[in-house]
Design a protein around this motif. Structure first.
Motif, PDB file in Angstrom:
ATOM      1  N   VAL A 184       0.855  -1.097  -0.035  1.00  0.00           N
ATOM      2  CA  VAL A 184       0.055  -0.023   0.180  1.00  0.00           C
ATOM      3  C   VAL A 184       0.778   1.072  -0.048  1.00  0.00           C
ATOM      4  CG1 VAL A 184      -1.690   1.199   1.440  1.00  0.00           C
ATOM      5  CG2 VAL A 184      -2.003  -1.228   1.227  1.00  0.00           C
ATOM      6  N   ILE A 185       0.762   2.024  -1.067  1.00  0.00           N
ATOM      7  CA  ILE A 185       1.498   3.443  -1.151  1.00  0.00           C
ATOM      8  C   ILE A 185       0.913   4.715  -0.517  1.00  0.00           C
ATOM      9  CG2 ILE A 185       2.764   4.517  -2.983  1.00  0.00           C
ATOM     10  CD1 ILE A 185       2.645   2.204  -4.890  1.00  0.00           C
ATOM     11  N   SER A 186       1.790   5.364   0.149  1.00  0.00           N
ATOM     12  CA  SER A 186       1.090   6.423   0.715  1.00  0.00           C
ATOM     13  C   SER A 186       0.164   6.128   1.653  1.00  0.00           C
ATOM     14  CB  SER A 186       0.950   7.618  -0.490  1.00  0.00           C
ATOM     15  OG  SER A 186       0.431   8.784   0.222  1.00  0.00           O
ATOM     16  N   GLU A 187      -0.795   7.511   1.863  1.00  0.00           N
ATOM     17  CA  GLU A 187      -1.917   7.140   2.883  1.00  0.00           C
ATOM     18  C   GLU A 187      -2.589   5.850   2.772  1.00  0.00           C
ATOM     19  OE1 GLU A 187      -3.201  11.621   3.981  1.00  0.00           O
ATOM     20  OE2 GLU A 187      -3.649  11.001   1.933  1.00  0.00           O
ATOM     21  N   GLY A 188      -2.913   5.226   3.690  1.00  0.00           N
ATOM     22  CA  GLY A 188      -3.703   3.818   3.469  1.00  0.00           C
ATOM     23  C   GLY A 188      -5.162   3.520   3.873  1.00  0.00           C
ATOM     24  N   GLU A 189      -5.708   4.534   4.570  1.00  0.00           N
ATOM     25  CA  GLU A 189      -7.017   4.379   5.110  1.00  0.00           C
ATOM     26  C   GLU A 189      -7.909   4.249   3.984  1.00  0.00           C
ATOM     27  OE1 GLU A 189      -4.944   7.285   7.940  1.00  0.00           O
ATOM     28  OE2 GLU A 189      -5.022   7.042   5.708  1.00  0.00           O
ATOM     29  N   GLY A 190      -7.951   4.880   2.839  1.00  0.00           N
ATOM     30  CA  GLY A 190      -8.940   4.235   1.707  1.00  0.00           C
ATOM     31  C   GLY A 190      -8.456   3.330   1.137  1.00  0.00           C
ATOM     32  N   THR A 191      -7.410   3.232   0.785  1.00  0.00           N
ATOM     33  CA  THR A 191      -6.700   2.083   0.065  1.00  0.00           C
ATOM     34  C   THR A 191      -6.930   0.784   0.710  1.00  0.00           C
ATOM     35  OG1 THR A 191      -4.866   3.725  -0.896  1.00  0.00           O
ATOM     36  CG2 THR A 191      -4.903   1.614  -1.272  1.00  0.00           C
ATOM     37  N   ILE A 192      -6.619   0.553   1.897  1.00  0.00           N
ATOM     38  CA  ILE A 192      -6.698  -0.795   2.440  1.00  0.00           C
ATOM     39  C   ILE A 192      -8.365  -1.175   2.666  1.00  0.00           C
ATOM     40  CG2 ILE A 192      -7.158   0.207   4.835  1.00  0.00           C
ATOM     41  CD1 ILE A 192      -5.071  -2.876   3.937  1.00  0.00           C
ATOM     42  N   VAL A 193      -9.007  -0.238   2.811  1.00  0.00           N
ATOM     43  CA  VAL A 193     -10.467  -0.688   2.715  1.00  0.00           C
ATOM     44  C   VAL A 193     -11.025  -1.265   1.313  1.00  0.00           C
ATOM     45  CG1 VAL A 193     -13.115   0.149   2.895  1.00  0.00           C
ATOM     46  CG2 VAL A 193     -11.373   1.028   4.562  1.00  0.00           C
ATOM     47  N   GLU A 194     -10.553  -0.488   0.354  1.00  0.00           N
ATOM     48  CA  GLU A 194     -11.027  -0.676  -0.991  1.00  0.00           C
ATOM     49  C   GLU A 194     -10.393  -1.978  -1.494  1.00  0.00           C
ATOM     50  OE1 GLU A 194     -10.882   0.848  -5.673  1.00  0.00           O
ATOM     51  OE2 GLU A 194     -10.585   2.081  -3.892  1.00  0.00           O
ATOM     52  N   LEU A 195      -9.102  -2.409  -1.077  1.00  0.00           N
ATOM     53  CA  LEU A 195      -8.181  -3.439  -1.335  1.00  0.00           C
ATOM     54  C   LEU A 195      -8.963  -4.629  -0.664  1.00  0.00           C
ATOM     55  CD1 LEU A 195      -5.553  -4.928  -2.216  1.00  0.00           C
ATOM     56  CD2 LEU A 195      -4.657  -4.354  -0.258  1.00  0.00           C
ATOM     57  N   LEU A 196      -9.383  -4.505   0.605  1.00  0.00           N
ATOM     58  CA  LEU A 196      -9.986  -5.750   1.106  1.00  0.00           C
ATOM     59  C   LEU A 196     -11.289  -6.230   0.631  1.00  0.00           C
ATOM     60  CD1 LEU A 196      -9.322  -5.088   4.868  1.00  0.00           C
ATOM     61  CD2 LEU A 196      -7.803  -6.474   3.638  1.00  0.00           C
ATOM     62  N   THR A 197     -12.007  -5.259  -0.126  1.00  0.00           N
ATOM     63  CA  THR A 197     -13.208  -5.393  -0.597  1.00  0.00           C
ATOM     64  C   THR A 197     -12.732  -6.394  -1.951  1.00  0.00           C
ATOM     65  OG1 THR A 197     -14.324  -3.416   0.129  1.00  0.00           O
ATOM     66  CG2 THR A 197     -15.248  -4.417  -1.711  1.00  0.00           C
ATOM     67  N   TYR A 198     -11.832  -5.692  -2.545  1.00  0.00           N
ATOM     68  CA  TYR A 198     -11.626  -6.579  -3.693  1.00  0.00           C
ATOM     69  C   TYR A 198     -11.032  -7.708  -3.537  1.00  0.00           C
ATOM     70  CZ  TYR A 198     -12.289  -2.722  -7.397  1.00  0.00           C
ATOM     71  OH  TYR A 198     -12.804  -1.856  -8.327  1.00  0.00           O
ATOM     72  N   LEU A 199     -10.183  -7.918  -2.686  1.00  0.00           N
ATOM     73  CA  LEU A 199      -9.587  -9.314  -2.293  1.00  0.00           C
ATOM     74  C   LEU A 199     -10.754 -10.308  -1.772  1.00  0.00           C
ATOM     75  CD1 LEU A 199      -6.634  -8.506  -0.146  1.00  0.00           C
ATOM     76  CD2 LEU A 199      -6.709  -9.624  -2.405  1.00  0.00           C
ATOM     77  N   GLU A 200     -11.918  -9.887  -1.007  1.00  0.00           N
ATOM     78  CA  GLU A 200     -12.940 -10.646  -0.638  1.00  0.00           C
ATOM     79  C   GLU A 200     -13.601 -11.199  -2.038  1.00  0.00           C
ATOM     80  OE1 GLU A 200     -14.608  -9.583   3.472  1.00  0.00           O
ATOM     81  OE2 GLU A 200     -15.090  -8.178   1.992  1.00  0.00           O
ATOM     82  N   LYS A 201     -13.891 -10.247  -2.795  1.00  0.00           N
ATOM     83  CA  LYS A 201     -14.596 -10.692  -4.195  1.00  0.00           C
ATOM     84  C   LYS A 201     -13.944 -11.027  -5.262  1.00  0.00           C
ATOM     85  CE  LYS A 201     -17.908  -6.999  -3.072  1.00  0.00           C
ATOM     86  NZ  LYS A 201     -18.569  -5.629  -3.688  1.00  0.00           N
ATOM     87  N   SER A 202     -12.664 -11.264  -5.055  1.00  0.00           N
ATOM     88  CA  SER A 202     -11.654 -11.799  -6.052  1.00  0.00           C
ATOM     89  C   SER A 202     -11.461 -10.870  -7.029  1.00  0.00           C
ATOM     90  CB  SER A 202     -11.913 -13.445  -6.423  1.00  0.00           C
ATOM     91  OG  SER A 202     -11.691 -14.132  -5.302  1.00  0.00           O
ATOM     92  N   GLY A 203     -11.639  -9.375  -6.844  1.00  0.00           N
ATOM     93  CA  GLY A 203     -11.758  -8.685  -8.063  1.00  0.00           C
ATOM     94  C   GLY A 203     -10.281  -8.176  -8.485  1.00  0.00           C
ATOM     95  N   ASP A 204     -10.171  -7.432  -9.639  1.00  0.00           N
ATOM     96  CA  ASP A 204      -9.068  -7.123 -10.280  1.00  0.00           C
ATOM     97  C   ASP A 204      -8.591  -6.102  -9.673  1.00  0.00           C
ATOM     98  OD1 ASP A 204      -7.157  -6.684 -12.402  1.00  0.00           O
ATOM     99  OD2 ASP A 204      -8.142  -6.506 -13.945  1.00  0.00           O
ATOM    100  N   LEU A 205      -7.157  -6.612  -9.215  1.00  0.00           N
ATOM    101  CA  LEU A 205      -6.518  -5.402  -8.164  1.00  0.00           C
ATOM    102  C   LEU A 205      -5.883  -4.315  -9.074  1.00  0.00           C
ATOM    103  CD1 LEU A 205      -4.311  -7.767  -5.748  1.00  0.00           C
ATOM    104  CD2 LEU A 205      -6.785  -6.551  -5.673  1.00  0.00           C
TER     105      LEU A 205
END
Length: 668
Positions: free
Chosen positions: A118-139
């Motif tokens: 996770v690059i730079s500020e992570g608060e928004g990134t980590i939430v979106e990343l976990l959502t994509y990981l849960e749904k096996s989305g395209d990173l």
């Protein structure tokens, strides 16, 4: 998702103080508020190996992902965490963030066993990343990350827009970080800021009121982005209210990269924090302070200001893009000292514009402004900084991955050749550890206030030479490997002084009978030092040069030639040997004289002068030191030579700079 958030182990020895990683606290709150389950493991509060602790925690909680992060100097701590997580559960998703990843995103994938950075500020990134990981989305669709795609290719996605409204962020999860344990362990010597708590019981929490910095200093890296943003003060004080009630703190460290450039905001902050009766500290640019602001800060409980000083040579300040001048730095420090606020600052040696001349400028200022206790530090080129990207562009870093794996502390980007900067670094190491602002010790003994399973605590009493205040540091635990001196702050005038570490004399306990004679000697030395300096200036020690010991005079240059020749001067090996012996015994006046005479042998008269003066503080009747100062202040030595602290050791060129077309830009 279920995430195991791991706080790295920052120290090798049990119970040592560490700074709570607020960034992980903010990330924890963001994940929890988005509905994810977060389990924490703070390795600083657990005994055992990292591998065994993480293995046990994963077996107990079975998380889907392991997350951690830190700055580049803690690379190996992060490596241990992610290797242990992978070993305990091979299919776990390892996620790293913080300055290490943000400084070199692609290299972080090579040096850490992680799946996503996770690059730079992570608060928004980590939430979106976990959502994509849960749904096996395209990173590829998640901005602000780095990962390997299905083909093993490293992918860095588009930068994420920085968070503009800091007041919208959830406060850090202090409980998940086990902040209460960190506070309970705090002792007065854990931080220079903690010194200023009068009852020797610091209870401090770190907070932020802004992010990033409006300046672009070339040695600095901003892990949370380049745009400077401030929190609304209403929102900051709402958080402070909760923290004070929950943890009964008496101190707050504002760890913003830059607290404020707005004078109005700074004065409002002072007015609002004053009723809390807290001790607090901030980091400021020298242009931010004046009589009114410093007076208000002092009255409101500010006990330390950390300034970005870095150099006292204008060409270097300009190269660093410091946006200030030596005169402005001088004025800010003088005002801060006047208002009895503690000063924290560094002189960095080794900028890309640094020469022997500029290094001598900074050292000459330091030699005449020792009361500010500014630190002497070699410049380190950290990944992500403009200096780092310039070194890449200039082809000075040949292997980026190797550089990130083990950041070299001796990396030379200056205009000095390697021989010269090597000796500058060595000399400032000796100066920093042996040129001391001494205060008389009255008592140093084992304390009755001990913490189980931690190193011994000591009660240290001493008198301040500036204001005569008697200081009592109760229950002081000395960090592992503490040297022969302790730097402590007077709790009345907030001036920093150096105290002899008596544990080197008796590790099991210190008898006051050992301390009192040294106190008398030091007090006498402090009293006579001023008178001695006046007599030297008045020429009343001319006869000393004729009467002093042969050892001292034999080391002096002749009056016909005050500059030693290249053929007769001591070698680097001799300088390092004599300097190393002094560093091991900084309270030995004869070793100060030995080093001073070696420095005279190479033409470093300004440096020699400092060590003769130190010898006289330790031993007011020292004939070698008196003779040395008489010669240095005599007609055979020019003013230019008295301003010399570092000399040239070779005519070799500085490091070669060549264009590297494969280098990344600072904006990447």
């Amino acid at each position: 998702m279920h995430v195991l958030l791991v706080v790295p182990r920052y120290n090798d020895h049990w119970g040592e103080f560490y700074q709570i990683p607020l960034g992980l606290g903010y990330i924890a709150s963001a994940m929890k508020n988005a509905g994810h389950r977060v389990t924490s493991l703070n390795l600083n509060h657990c005994r055992g190996s990292v591998k065994s602790l993480i293995k046990a925690k994963i077996a107990e909680t079975n998380p889907d992902a392991c997350a951690s992060g830190s700055l580049a100097p803690f690379l190996f701590a992060l490596k241990d965490i992610f290797a242990a997580a992978r070993g305990a559960k091979p299919e776990i998703i390892n996620i790293a963030g913080g300055g290490l990843v943000s400084g070199e995103p692609e290299m972080s994938l090579n040096v850490l066993d992680i799946d996503v950075g996770v690059i730079s500020e992570g608060e928004g990134t980590i939430v979106e990343l976990l959502t994509y990981l849960e749904k096996s989305g395209d990173l590829h669709d998640v901005n602000g990350i780095v990962f390997r795609d299905a083909n093993g290719k490293i992918v860095q996605t588009l930068p994420r827009t920085q968070i503009r409204e800091l007041g919208d962020l959830a406060w850090p999860d202090y409980d998940l970080l086990e902040c209460d344990k960190n506070i309970a362990n705090q002792r007065p010597h854990d931080s220079y800021f903690f010194h200023t708590q009068p009852d020797s019981e610091p209870r401090c929490v770190d907070m932020i009121s802004s992010r990033s910095c409006p300046f672009s200093c070339t040695f600095c890296f901003h892990p949370v982005g380049k745009v400077y943003r401030e929190r609304p003060l209403d929102e900051f004080f709402a958080e402070l209210d909760v923290v004070v009630e929950r943890y009964q703190i008496n101190m707050v460290a504002l760890i913003d990269e830059l607290f404020s450039l707005k004078r109005k905001r700074l004065l409002e902050f002072c007015e609002r924090i004053k009723p809390y009766n807290l001790k607090w500290m901030v980091q400021l640019h020298v242009s931010s302070v004046d009589e009114e602001t410093l007076s208000a800060m002092s009255e409101a409980g500010c006990t330390y200001v950390s300034y970005g000083i870095e150099s006292m040579s204008l060409p270097v300040l300009q190269s660093m893009k410091k946006k200030t001048k030596p005169e402005r730095i001088d004025a800010a420090l003088a005002l801060t000292y006047k208002y009895k606020i503690g000063i924290q600052g560094n002189l960095l040696f080794g900028d890309k514009a640094e020469t022997l001349e500029t290094a001598n400028e900074s050292m000459h200022w330091w030699a005449h402004n020792r009361r500010y206790t500014v630190n002497l530090t070699p410049l380190v080129v950290f990944p992500g900084s403009p200096d780092y990207y310039q070194a890449l562009k200039d082809g000075m870093i040949e292997d980026r991955e190797a550089y990130v794996r083990d950041i070299p502390t001796q990396f030379n980007i200056s205009l000095m050749n390697d021989d010269n900067i090597e000796m500058v670094r060595f000399q400032i190491w000796v100066f920093a550890n042996t040129l001391l602002n001494l205060a008389p010790l009255t008592s140093f003994k084992v304390s009755q206030d001990q913490i189980p399973d931690r190193d011994p605590a000591y009660d240290i009493e001493w008198d301040c030479p500036r204001c005569d205040h008697h200081n009592n540091y109760r229950g002081t635990i000395l960090p592992y490997g503490e040297g022969r001196t302790l730097r402590l702050t007077c709790r009345e005038c907030l001036t920093r002084w150096d105290i002899e570490n008596k544990t080197h004399l008796n590790a099991e306990g210190v008898n006051e009978d050992i301390v009192r004679p040294s106190r008398r000697r030091l007090a006498e030395g402090l009293r006579l030092a001023g008178a001695l300096k006046r007599k030297i200036r008045e020429g009343k020690f001319r006869d000393i040069a004729n009467k002093a010991s042969a050892i001292a005079l034999n080391a002096m240059p002749s009056r016909k030639s005050a500059s030693p020749s290249q053929d007769t001067r001591p070698s680097k090996h001799v300088i390092k040997s004599v300097g190393g012996a002094l560093q091991a015994s900084p309270f030995d006046p004869q070793k100060h004289c030995n080093f001073a005479e070696a420095l005279i042998g190479i033409g470093a008269y300004g440096a020699a002068r400092m060590h003769y003066q130190q010898a006289l503080l330790l031993s007011p009747d020292n004939s070698r030191a008196k003779a040395g100062l008489a010669v240095i202040d005599g007609p055979s030595v020019t003013d230019a030579q008295r301003r010399t602290y570092f000399v040239s050791w070779s005519d070799a060129p500085p490091p070669v700079r060549k264009e590297n077309p494969e280098a990344v830009s600072c904006s990447s």
